[in-house]
Write a protein that holds these residues in place. Structure first.
Motif, PDB file in Angstrom:
ATOM      1  N   SER A 107       0.811  -1.218   0.000  1.00 25.46           N
ATOM      2  CA  SER A 107       0.000   0.000   0.000  1.00 25.46           C
ATOM      3  C   SER A 107       0.844   1.268   0.000  1.00 25.46           C
ATOM      4  O   SER A 107       0.320   2.356  -0.250  1.00 25.46           O
ATOM      5  N   LYS A 108       2.131   1.155   0.243  1.00 27.29           N
ATOM      6  CA  LYS A 108       3.014   2.322   0.132  1.00 27.29           C
ATOM      7  C   LYS A 108       3.034   2.863  -1.307  1.00 27.29           C
ATOM      8  O   LYS A 108       3.349   4.038  -1.529  1.00 27.29           O
ATOM      9  N   LEU A 137       7.527   8.680  14.749  1.00 27.96           N
ATOM     10  CA  LEU A 137       7.988   7.299  14.634  1.00 27.96           C
ATOM     11  C   LEU A 137       6.810   6.328  14.685  1.00 27.96           C
ATOM     12  O   LEU A 137       5.802   6.574  15.332  1.00 27.96           O
ATOM     13  N   THR A 138       6.978   5.197  13.991  1.00 26.03           N
ATOM     14  CA  THR A 138       5.911   4.200  13.931  1.00 26.03           C
ATOM     15  C   THR A 138       6.366   2.908  14.605  1.00 26.03           C
ATOM     16  O   THR A 138       6.592   2.881  15.808  1.00 26.03           O
ATOM     17  N   HIS A 167      13.338   0.899   0.899  1.00 25.74           N
ATOM     18  CA  HIS A 167      13.591   0.187   2.152  1.00 25.74           C
ATOM     19  C   HIS A 167      12.314  -0.117   2.922  1.00 25.74           C
ATOM     20  O   HIS A 167      12.371  -0.651   4.027  1.00 25.74           O
ATOM     21  N   SER A 168      11.164   0.251   2.359  1.00 26.23           N
ATOM     22  CA  SER A 168       9.868   0.021   2.985  1.00 26.23           C
ATOM     23  C   SER A 168       9.824   0.577   4.402  1.00 26.23           C
ATOM     24  O   SER A 168       9.315  -0.055   5.329  1.00 26.23           O
ATOM     25  N   ASP A 169      10.351   1.781   4.566  1.00 29.32           N
ATOM     26  CA  ASP A 169      10.428   2.433   5.874  1.00 29.32           C
ATOM     27  C   ASP A 169       9.047   2.924   6.282  1.00 29.32           C
ATOM     28  O   ASP A 169       8.459   3.793   5.646  1.00 29.32           O
ATOM     29  N   ASN A 170       8.530   2.379   7.385  1.00 25.41           N
ATOM     30  CA  ASN A 170       7.178   2.712   7.824  1.00 25.41           C
ATOM     31  C   ASN A 170       7.034   4.158   8.281  1.00 25.41           C
ATOM     32  O   ASN A 170       6.010   4.798   8.031  1.00 25.41           O
ATOM     33  N   THR A 171       8.051   4.669   8.971  1.00 28.53           N
ATOM     34  CA  THR A 171       7.980   6.051   9.437  1.00 28.53           C
ATOM     35  C   THR A 171       8.044   7.026   8.270  1.00 28.53           C
ATOM     36  O   THR A 171       7.306   8.015   8.228  1.00 28.53           O
ATOM     37  N   GLU A 204       0.105   3.007   9.194  1.00 26.10           N
ATOM     38  CA  GLU A 204       0.848   1.873   9.743  1.00 26.10           C
ATOM     39  C   GLU A 204       0.564   1.619  11.217  1.00 26.10           C
ATOM     40  O   GLU A 204       0.329   0.485  11.645  1.00 26.10           O
ATOM     41  N   ARG A 205       0.577   2.666  12.037  1.00 25.02           N
ATOM     42  CA  ARG A 205       0.427   2.474  13.483  1.00 25.02           C
ATOM     43  C   ARG A 205      -0.925   1.862  13.845  1.00 25.02           C
ATOM     44  O   ARG A 205      -1.002   0.881  14.601  1.00 25.02           O
ATOM     45  N   LEU A 206      -2.000   2.447  13.322  1.00 23.46           N
ATOM     46  CA  LEU A 206      -3.330   1.940  13.649  1.00 23.46           C
ATOM     47  C   LEU A 206      -3.588   0.571  13.033  1.00 23.46           C
ATOM     48  O   LEU A 206      -4.196  -0.306  13.655  1.00 23.46           O
TER      49      LEU A 206
END
Length: 381
Positions: A107-108, A137-138, A167-171, A204-206
Motif C-alpha cells: 500500500s506504500k 515514529l511508527t 527500504h519500505s520504511d514505515n515512518t 501503519e500504526r493503527l
C-alpha cells in the motif's frame, strides 16, 4: 459494406437521390420545384473505394502460462492470488486474482502515487523540506528512526519517498501520508483514478496495532515496545484480532486490480511522464524481497517492485506479497501481483511461490541456492 459497393453508391449518388425524391424533385424541396434546380455529380468526379478497417489481431494469453498460474494457486496451502497483465499486448492471466487480500507495505505504492500526483498538480515538490520528530515514529521496519533526534531530523519529500519505497520504511511512509492529507487523500486518489478493488487502511500504526489486538500508544514506537505489549496479550485476543483482519482487511486489494494499476502506471496513464519515470526508477532500486520476484529474474530482464509482509501468530501469516513490473529483453512489459493472504506455510514456501509465479512468466527457474532472507521480511516491509 465492401469498398466496391460503397464506390458504386458514391458514383451514383446523384441518380439515386433524384430517384428517391421523385421526378423533378431535389432533396428537401416539394414536388412542385422545377427539376432544373437539381444538378447531378459532374462527369469528372471519380469515386474511390473506402479501405477496410484493419483490426489488430487479439493476442491471447499463453495457454501454458494460464495453466501454470492456476496450478500454482490451486496447489498452495492457503489463500493466494496471482495476476499478470501484459502491458503492451493486453492479455491477462489470473487465478485467485479477484479476491481481496492484505496488502501490508504494498500500500506504500498508493501513498507514493498520491505524493507524485500532488507534485504534478503543483501542490508540493520533491525537494520540499520535511522535519521528522520522535512523535512521527511508527513501528516494525523503520531504519530512519536511528536518525531522528529529540530536536528532529531534516530531510525532503523526495528522500522520504525513496526510503519508503526502496527500504519500505514505515515512518517515512506515514510522514508522507500526513503530508498529503492522510488516508482520505490516498483513497480519493484511488477513486479518482478508478484503480478498482483497492482499499487503503488507516496508516501503519493503527493498522498494525489493531491487527495485533492493541490500541496504539506512541510509546510503542520506541525500541521493541510494540512487541513487548503484544506479547502480553492473551492468545485468544491476538487470535481473534488476526482473524478479523484476515476476514476483512482494511488494506485489502485484489491482485488483478493491482496488476491493472501497475500496467496503467507503465503506460503513463496515472502520472506525468517525469513522475512516472521517478517512481519506476525508485521501485527499481528496491532492496527488500531479495528472495521473492527478484530471485527469479533471468539475465536481461529488469524489475521495479514493492513488497509487503504482514504479522505472524504462531505459524500463521497474514499477508506476504510482491508486486511490480517485469521488462523482458525485447522491451515488452508485464505487470505482476503475487499475494498470499493467509497461510500456515513457512516463509521459505511463500518466497518460492512468488518465485515460481515470476518463473512461469519469464521461463526462468530461480537458482536453488538462493538463500531465504529474513532481515528485509519483517512486518510492514
Amino acid at each position: 459494406m465492401t469498398g466496391s459497393r460503397i464506390g458504386w453508391l458514391t458514383a451514383g449518388f446523384g441518380t439515386l437521390a433524384l430517384a428517391a425524391c421523385g421526378p423533378g424533385t431535389r432533396p428537401g424541396t416539394s414536388a412542385s420545384a422545377p427539376a432544373a434546380t437539381y444538378v447531378g455529380a459532374p462527369a469528372y468526379v471519380v469515386s474511390l473505394p473506402v479501405p477496410k478497417v484493419m483490426r489488430r489481431p487479439r493476442i491471447e494469453a499463453p495457454r501454458a502460462l494460464v495453466e501454470q498460474v492456476d496450478a500454482l494457486v490451486r496447489g498452495f496451502p492457503g489463500v493466494a492470488g496471482i495476476a499478470i497483465r501484459a502491458v503492451d499486448d493486453g492479455w491477462t492471466v489470473e487465478s485467485g486474482g479477484r479476491r481481496r487480500m492484505p496488502q501490508q507495505s504494498v500500500s506504500k505504492l498508493w501513498v507514493a502515487m498520491t505524493v507524485l500526483d500532488q507534485r504534478d498538480s503543483g501542490r508540493l515538490k520533491l525537494d520540499d523540506p520535511v522535519t521528522l520528530y520522535p512523535s512521527d515514529l511508527t513501528l516494525f521496519h523503520q531504519p530512519i528512526a536511528a536518525l531522528v533526534k529529540p530536536s528532529g531530523y531534516q530531510t525532503t519529500v523526495g528522500a522520504l519517498l525513496t526510503r519508503a519505497l526502496t527500504h519500505s520504511d514505515n515512518t517515512a511512509n506515514d510522514r508522507l501520508l500526513t503530508l498529503v492529507g492522510g488516508p482520505a487523500a490516498v483513497r480519493s486518489f484511488i477513486e479518482r483514478k478508478q484503480l478498482g478493488d483497492i482499499r487503503f487502511g488507516p496508516g501503519e500504526r493503527l493498522l498494525q496495532s489493531r491487527t495485533a489486538g492493541l490500541t496504539w500508544q506512541q510509546s510503542y514506537s520506541l525500541g521493541n515496545g510494540f512487541e513487548i505489549a503484544r506479547s502480553r496479550l492473551a492468545p485468544e485476543v491476538r487470535a481473534a484480532a488476526l482473524e478479523a483482519y484476515i476476514a476483512d482487511p482494511p488494506d485489502g486489494a485484489a491482485p488483478l486490480a493491482i496488476a491493472d494499476a501497475l500496467a496503467r502506471l507503465a503506460r503513463g496513464e496515472l502520472l506525468s511522464e517525469t513522475s512516472t519515470r521517478f517512481l519506476l526508477t525508485t521501485m527499481g532500486s528496491t532492496v527488500t524481497g531479495r528472495a521473492r520476484l527478484k530471485a527469479a529474474l533471468p539475465p536481461g530482464w529488469s524489475l521495479e517492485h514493492k513488497t509487503g509482509t504482514g504479522q505472524e501468530l504462531g505459524r500463521r501469516n497474514a499477508g506476504f506479497n510482491d508486486v511490480g513490473l517485469l521488462t523482458a529483453p525485447d522491451g515488452r512489459r508485464y505487470a505482476i501481483a503475487v499475494m498470499i493472504g493467509d497461510t500456515m506455510r513457512p516463509m521459505r514456501d511463500r518466497q518460492l511461490l512468488i518465485q515460481a509465479a515470476a518463473g512461469a512468466l519469464t521461463g526462468h527457474r530461480a537458482d536453488p541456492r538462493a538463500i531465504a532472507s529474513t532481515e528485509d521480511d519483517a512486518p510492514g516491509s
